[in-house]
Every structure is written in C-alpha cells, then in structure tokens.
Scaffold this active site. Structure first.
Site, PDB file in Angstrom:
ATOM      1  N   CYS A   1      -5.672  -5.510   1.289  1.00 15.49           N
ATOM      2  CA  CYS A   1      -7.028  -5.981   1.533  1.00 15.49           C
ATOM      3  C   CYS A   1      -7.456  -6.760   0.295  1.00 15.49           C
ATOM      4  CB  CYS A   1      -7.999  -4.846   1.881  1.00 15.49           C
ATOM      5  SG  CYS A   1      -8.566  -3.802   0.529  1.00 15.49           S
TER       6      CYS A   1
ATOM      7  N   HIS B   1       6.706   8.224 -11.002  1.00 18.66           N
ATOM      8  CA  HIS B   1       5.912   9.318 -11.551  1.00 18.66           C
ATOM      9  C   HIS B   1       4.982   9.978 -10.551  1.00 18.66           C
ATOM     10  CE1 HIS B   1       6.302   7.787 -15.978  1.00 18.66           C
ATOM     11  NE2 HIS B   1       7.464   7.965 -15.376  1.00 18.66           N
TER      12      HIS B   1
END
Length: 142
Positions: free
Chosen positions: A64, A97
């Site tokens: 978006c 991570h």
C-alpha cells in the site's frame, strides 16, 4: 513456493512488476489485490491475505502507499508476523530475526528495483531460530 499477494490502489505499478517477477521465478501467486487505481479500502485486501497465510502457512506480500495500514491489519491475525521493509537488509533481518511471514512494501516510497530486491531477500532468507525463536514466541498475546 506459493505467495499470497495483495495491494490497494496506490500500488498498481509495483503490483504488476511483482506479479511478473514472481511468475518468472516460478512462484505460484494467489492474488487478493486490486488490478487498477480505483480507490479501495486496504483492510478488504489485507485480511484475506493474512487469513490465507495463517491457514495455509504461505508467505505473503502486501503493498500500500506507506505499508503501515496493511501491516497493522495483517498483524491482527494469529501467527502472522508482517514486517515493513524498504531496503533488502531490513527484509532479510525481518526473516532472520523475526520469522516474518508477510512482507509489507511502501509503494509510494520505494523504487520497483529495490522492492524486487526486498522480495528476493525475504523469500530466500531462512529464520535463524535460537535466541530469536525465544523472542518470536513472546510476540503473540494469546
């Protein structure tokens, strides 16, 4: 790999480039987005993508204008970890991570070439686990 893809009206050019790149690289794309610039409400496209990621275990890509709205929407779904990235190293770290499974791209603030690099890093980077696994387990509230 099957990829869930969704976008709003701000992401037409980037959506087209991503569809071509994903298909060229042998990915199956499930498209929840809008193909043109007609104004839409981004949650109407982000929710089905997030539900599919939760149900099927696929990766997702949301696009978006700023990536904030779609990220907020997707992160309301259980087992969805949506991360905004505008550089390949951020996309890589989201996977390594944080075990992100949805990449959110800010169409108004990223060049198409950079977005493709982000997608490549995201899809080709494994989760490291270990101490990061312990942290990811603490994200969910329920």
């Amino acid at each position: 790999m099957r990829i869930q893809l969704a976008n709003d009206h701000a992401a037409g050019d980037l959506r087209a480039a991503l569809l071509a790149w994903l298909n060229k690289n042998g990915h199956e794309v499930v498209d929840h987005g809008t193909p043109d610039g007609t104004s839409v409400d981004y949650p109407d496209h982000a929710h089905p993508l997030a539900e599919a990621v939760h149900t099927d275990g696929d990766f997702g890509i949301l696009i978006c204008g700023s990536a904030n709205g779609v990220a907020m929407t997707a992160n309301k779904h259980q087992d969805v970890r949506a991360a905004i990235a505008w550089r390949p190293d951020i996309a890589r770290l989201a996977r390594q991570h944080n075990d992100a499974n949805v990449l959110c791209l800010p169409a108004r603030y990223i060049a198409i070439s950079d977005a493709l690099d982000c997608v490549s890093e995201f899809l080709n980077t494994p989760f490291e686990g270990g101490r990061h696994g312990r942290r990811v387990e603490k994200i969910a509230c329920s």
